[in-house]
Scaffold this motif. Structure first.
Motif, PDB file in Angstrom:
ATOM      1  N   ASN A  69      55.174  45.423  33.025  1.00  0.00           N
ATOM      2  CA  ASN A  69      55.566  45.717  31.628  1.00  0.00           C
ATOM      3  C   ASN A  69      55.892  44.477  30.804  1.00  0.00           C
ATOM      4  OD1 ASN A  69      55.428  48.494  32.158  1.00  0.00           O
ATOM      5  ND2 ASN A  69      57.466  48.370  33.107  1.00  0.00           N
ATOM      6  N   MET A  70      55.598  43.311  31.313  1.00  0.00           N
ATOM      7  CA  MET A  70      55.891  42.112  30.522  1.00  0.00           C
ATOM      8  C   MET A  70      54.590  41.421  30.106  1.00  0.00           C
ATOM      9  SD  MET A  70      59.357  40.578  31.985  1.00  0.00           S
ATOM     10  CE  MET A  70      60.557  41.661  32.771  1.00  0.00           C
ATOM     11  N   LEU A  71      54.734  40.507  29.159  1.00  0.00           N
ATOM     12  CA  LEU A  71      53.585  39.758  28.626  1.00  0.00           C
ATOM     13  C   LEU A  71      53.714  38.307  29.068  1.00  0.00           C
ATOM     14  CD1 LEU A  71      51.161  39.510  26.528  1.00  0.00           C
ATOM     15  CD2 LEU A  71      52.923  39.005  24.809  1.00  0.00           C
ATOM     16  N   ALA A  72      52.679  37.784  29.719  1.00  0.00           N
ATOM     17  CA  ALA A  72      52.673  36.353  30.064  1.00  0.00           C
ATOM     18  C   ALA A  72      51.768  35.627  29.085  1.00  0.00           C
ATOM     19  CB  ALA A  72      52.171  36.151  31.489  1.00  0.00           C
ATOM     20  N   THR A  73      52.235  34.486  28.613  1.00  0.00           N
ATOM     21  CA  THR A  73      51.425  33.651  27.713  1.00  0.00           C
ATOM     22  C   THR A  73      51.585  32.199  28.162  1.00  0.00           C
ATOM     23  OG1 THR A  73      53.197  33.098  26.138  1.00  0.00           O
ATOM     24  CG2 THR A  73      52.019  35.165  25.744  1.00  0.00           C
ATOM     25  N   PRO A  74      50.730  31.315  27.660  1.00  0.00           N
ATOM     26  CA  PRO A  74      51.005  29.897  27.886  1.00  0.00           C
ATOM     27  C   PRO A  74      52.348  29.542  27.232  1.00  0.00           C
ATOM     28  CG  PRO A  74      48.788  30.257  26.990  1.00  0.00           C
ATOM     29  CD  PRO A  74      49.513  31.551  26.863  1.00  0.00           C
ATOM     30  N   GLY A  75      53.059  28.547  27.757  1.00  0.00           N
ATOM     31  CA  GLY A  75      54.284  28.077  27.106  1.00  0.00           C
ATOM     32  C   GLY A  75      53.982  27.689  25.669  1.00  0.00           C
ATOM     33  N   PHE A  76      54.965  27.907  24.787  1.00  0.00           N
ATOM     34  CA  PHE A  76      54.760  27.500  23.389  1.00  0.00           C
ATOM     35  C   PHE A  76      54.658  25.976  23.311  1.00  0.00           C
ATOM     36  CE2 PHE A  76      57.426  31.426  22.148  1.00  0.00           C
ATOM     37  CZ  PHE A  76      56.299  32.202  21.955  1.00  0.00           C
ATOM     38  N   THR A 134      52.881  37.960  40.176  1.00  0.00           N
ATOM     39  CA  THR A 134      51.955  39.091  40.344  1.00  0.00           C
ATOM     40  C   THR A 134      52.345  40.266  39.454  1.00  0.00           C
ATOM     41  OG1 THR A 134      53.278  39.927  42.166  1.00  0.00           O
ATOM     42  CG2 THR A 134      51.391  38.565  42.767  1.00  0.00           C
ATOM     43  N   ASN A 135      51.394  41.217  39.364  1.00  0.00           N
ATOM     44  CA  ASN A 135      51.608  42.471  38.629  1.00  0.00           C
ATOM     45  C   ASN A 135      52.189  42.246  37.229  1.00  0.00           C
ATOM     46  OD1 ASN A 135      50.677  44.150  40.734  1.00  0.00           O
ATOM     47  ND2 ASN A 135      52.605  43.772  41.818  1.00  0.00           N
ATOM     48  N   ILE A 136      51.634  41.259  36.534  1.00  0.00           N
ATOM     49  CA  ILE A 136      52.089  40.985  35.162  1.00  0.00           C
ATOM     50  C   ILE A 136      51.477  42.049  34.255  1.00  0.00           C
ATOM     51  CG2 ILE A 136      52.022  39.305  33.273  1.00  0.00           C
ATOM     52  CD1 ILE A 136      51.511  37.146  35.535  1.00  0.00           C
ATOM     53  N   GLY A 137      52.321  42.736  33.504  1.00  0.00           N
ATOM     54  CA  GLY A 137      51.842  43.825  32.639  1.00  0.00           C
ATOM     55  C   GLY A 137      50.599  43.412  31.867  1.00  0.00           C
ATOM     56  N   GLN A 138      50.739  42.407  30.985  1.00  0.00           N
ATOM     57  CA  GLN A 138      49.593  41.849  30.257  1.00  0.00           C
ATOM     58  C   GLN A 138      49.644  40.331  30.412  1.00  0.00           C
ATOM     59  OE1 GLN A 138      48.979  43.109  26.205  1.00  0.00           O
ATOM     60  NE2 GLN A 138      48.593  45.222  26.842  1.00  0.00           N
ATOM     61  N   LEU A 139      48.553  39.788  30.905  1.00  0.00           N
ATOM     62  CA  LEU A 139      48.471  38.336  31.098  1.00  0.00           C
ATOM     63  C   LEU A 139      47.478  37.779  30.069  1.00  0.00           C
ATOM     64  CD1 LEU A 139      48.449  35.565  32.510  1.00  0.00           C
ATOM     65  CD2 LEU A 139      47.298  36.621  34.436  1.00  0.00           C
ATOM     66  N   LEU A 196      42.835  37.122  22.809  1.00  0.00           N
ATOM     67  CA  LEU A 196      43.749  36.440  23.742  1.00  0.00           C
ATOM     68  C   LEU A 196      43.268  36.504  25.194  1.00  0.00           C
ATOM     69  CD1 LEU A 196      47.249  37.550  22.334  1.00  0.00           C
ATOM     70  CD2 LEU A 196      45.893  35.538  21.754  1.00  0.00           C
ATOM     71  N   SER A 197      42.141  37.175  25.463  1.00  0.00           N
ATOM     72  CA  SER A 197      41.610  37.326  26.836  1.00  0.00           C
ATOM     73  C   SER A 197      42.691  37.853  27.782  1.00  0.00           C
ATOM     74  CB  SER A 197      41.057  35.997  27.347  1.00  0.00           C
ATOM     75  OG  SER A 197      40.097  35.506  26.458  1.00  0.00           O
ATOM     76  N   ILE A 198      43.111  39.089  27.519  1.00  0.00           N
ATOM     77  CA  ILE A 198      44.222  39.679  28.280  1.00  0.00           C
ATOM     78  C   ILE A 198      43.728  40.344  29.569  1.00  0.00           C
ATOM     79  CG2 ILE A 198      45.931  41.564  28.227  1.00  0.00           C
ATOM     80  CD1 ILE A 198      46.566  40.737  25.367  1.00  0.00           C
ATOM     81  N   ILE A 199      44.417  40.047  30.668  1.00  0.00           N
ATOM     82  CA  ILE A 199      44.158  40.716  31.955  1.00  0.00           C
ATOM     83  C   ILE A 199      45.327  41.672  32.208  1.00  0.00           C
ATOM     84  CG2 ILE A 199      43.935  40.385  34.452  1.00  0.00           C
ATOM     85  CD1 ILE A 199      42.968  37.481  33.798  1.00  0.00           C
ATOM     86  N   GLU A 200      45.012  42.952  32.433  1.00  0.00           N
ATOM     87  CA  GLU A 200      46.086  43.919  32.745  1.00  0.00           C
ATOM     88  C   GLU A 200      46.413  43.797  34.227  1.00  0.00           C
ATOM     89  OE1 GLU A 200      47.148  46.475  30.492  1.00  0.00           O
ATOM     90  OE2 GLU A 200      45.749  45.963  28.860  1.00  0.00           O
ATOM     91  N   GLY A 201      47.699  43.792  34.544  1.00  0.00           N
ATOM     92  CA  GLY A 201      48.100  43.691  35.959  1.00  0.00           C
ATOM     93  C   GLY A 201      47.654  42.371  36.575  1.00  0.00           C
ATOM     94  N   GLY A 202      47.839  41.294  35.869  1.00  0.00           N
ATOM     95  CA  GLY A 202      47.324  39.994  36.305  1.00  0.00           C
ATOM     96  C   GLY A 202      48.253  39.246  37.248  1.00  0.00           C
ATOM     97  N   ALA A 203      47.720  38.167  37.800  1.00  0.00           N
ATOM     98  CA  ALA A 203      48.500  37.308  38.702  1.00  0.00           C
ATOM     99  C   ALA A 203      48.105  35.857  38.486  1.00  0.00           C
ATOM    100  CB  ALA A 203      48.254  37.708  40.159  1.00  0.00           C
TER     101      ALA A 203
END
Ligand code: NIG
Ligand code: FE
Length: 421
Positions: free
Chosen positions: A73-80, A8-13, A32-39
């Motif tokens: 404050n962190m960035l979540a992305t799909p695994g490389f 939860t509360n991911i800075g940028q998802l 990148l279809s970023i969601i702020e405060g994503g889960a």
């Protein structure tokens, strides 16, 4: 719904959603279809909900046993997804560097029995267990840097028994490491010394003995060929890949890396899923790939290790070619970091950090025919998730080449995490 794991509360998802059917091209590569405060909610290794934290929490009827993991404050992305590696081999090749400094080219070193042929000797001498152990340590390093799916090629055995040994060691690794593995048969990586001066006889062996043996064991999903001057020419490559296609394998080509031979055109003609390298590809070849929907897999660390010019990623993206990125980890280019690859893609190939992220995730998934299951953070897809200690994608060019991994989730399980925030 009771998830096993809740983030939860991911800075940028960065979800990279909407491209499970086909890769991103053109301007979409920087979206990148970023969601702020994503889960993200995960159950049984699969993403079951993704969106703004309040929305995801509203779906949840019962909280997981573990408290939610929070990543402000962190960035979540799909695994490389490292869609081009030569992960399994015996020995190492640190001494090539002195030959390179003395001015020898890659093809000269190969012609003198070094390079791939040096690794051929140590790979034939290694046991299957040694190959697995070596590959395990490289794969572990990759996982710690956020790579959750690895393509791994054979190609240092160059006879039927040793090629099968390599593919079995990759299969063994699949059972031992919490990462996805995709295996590729690269029996046509070089002409082995016992066939010197008789390359067509070796091509016959690949077609008549190796491909049937590989297809019978089901040990490889893809077939690849090193199509290059002094290695395998266009007709030889075509014959090998047509045989592999008939045997049910999907196709890749090491194309137009050092000399412009027409590998890009051939990849399009044969319906290869990707053509890889493409440093010297012709405009006609790139256009043919674009029409055929062939993915351009670019490997900038190889250009770095060969100290040569880089593929023209900017031109490829602007003309609408789907571009993927991979390390090309191999004994000549032994860097397994997607962060280094992304840095080179941005600094040397003029890709934007957002384009590089698309290339290293959803487009790389398509280069492995895994777009439906991997490469984006969407409901129903495998929960391979990277949490980066980084507030936004552009930060990747500022801390270039640095391992920014905070947490790696593979198949719904936390397999690596930092202790601190
Ligand atoms: O993709 N170019 C051919 N194959 C590898 C290098 C293999 C080696 O030098 O061992 C590549 O760069
Ligand atoms: Fe390669």
């Amino acid at each position: 719904m009771k998830p096993d794991l809740l983030l939860t509360n991911i800075g940028q998802l960065a979800t990279l959603q909407g491209h499970s059917e086909s890769p991103k091209i053109g301007a979409d590569m920087k979206e990148l279809s970023i969601i702020e405060g994503g889960a993200i909610a995960i159950e049984g290794g699969i993403i079951t909900a993704v969106g703004p934290t309040a929305e995801v929490l509203a779906h949840i009827t019962e909280m997981p046993d573990l408290p939610p993991l929070e990543f402000p404050n962190m960035l979540a992305t799909p695994g490389f997804i490292d869609c081009h590696t030569h992960l399994a081999f015996g020995g190492s090749r640190e001494h090539d560097f002195e030959m390179k400094l003395a001015g020898k080219t890659y093809l000269e070193i190969l012609a003198e029995g070094g390079g791939i042929l040096n690794t051929l000797r140590s790979t034939r001498a290694a046991s299957e267990e040694q190959l697995t152990r070596n590959a395990f340590s490289f794969a572990e390093s990759m996982l710690s840097m956020g790579t959750t799916t690895i393509e791994a090629k054979s190609g240092y055995g160059l006879n039927t028994a040793s090629e099968l040994k390599m593919l079995r060691s990759i299969e063994d690794l699949r059972r031992k490491i919490p990462a996805g593995l995709v295996s590729t048969f690269l029996g046509a990586h070089a002409v082995p010394p016992e066939f010197e001066g008789r390359p067509d006889d070796y091509v016959d062996l690949v077609i008549n003995e190796m491909i049937p043996a590989v297809s019978e064991t089901g040990l490889a999903e893809f077939c690849d060929v090193f199509c290059e001057r002094g290695v395998f020419g266009l007709d030889q490559t075509r014959n090998i890949l047509l045989a592999a296609k008939c045997a049910g394998m999907k196709l890749k080509i090491h194309a137009d890396e050092i000399v412009q031979l027409g590998g890009a055109e051939l990849a399009a003609e044969l319906g290869a899923i990707s053509a890889d390298h493409l440093l010297m590809a012709s405009d006609d070849g790139l256009e043919a790939m674009q029409k055929a929907g062939t993915i351009a897999t670019l490997l900038p660390a190889t250009a770095f290790s060969l100290n040569t010019t880089y593929a023209d990623a900017r031109k490829m993206i602007d003309m609408g070619l789907p571009v993927a990125l991979a390390t090309d980890f191999n004994p000549n280019c032994a860097n397994d970091s997607m962060f280094f690859t992304i840095a080179l893609a941005c600094y040397k190939m003029k890709m934007l950090p957002r384009e590089a992220l698309s290339a290293a995730t959803i487009n790389a998934a398509h280069a492995l025919d895994r777009g439906a299951m991997l490469g984006s953070l969407e409901v129903g897809k495998r929960a391979d998730i990277l949490i980066l200690d980084c507030p936004n994608p552009e930060y990747l060019t500022w801390r270039f080449g640095v391992n920014l991994v905070h947490t790696v989730i593979s198949n719904g399980k936390v397999i690596h995490t930092k202790l601190g925030p």
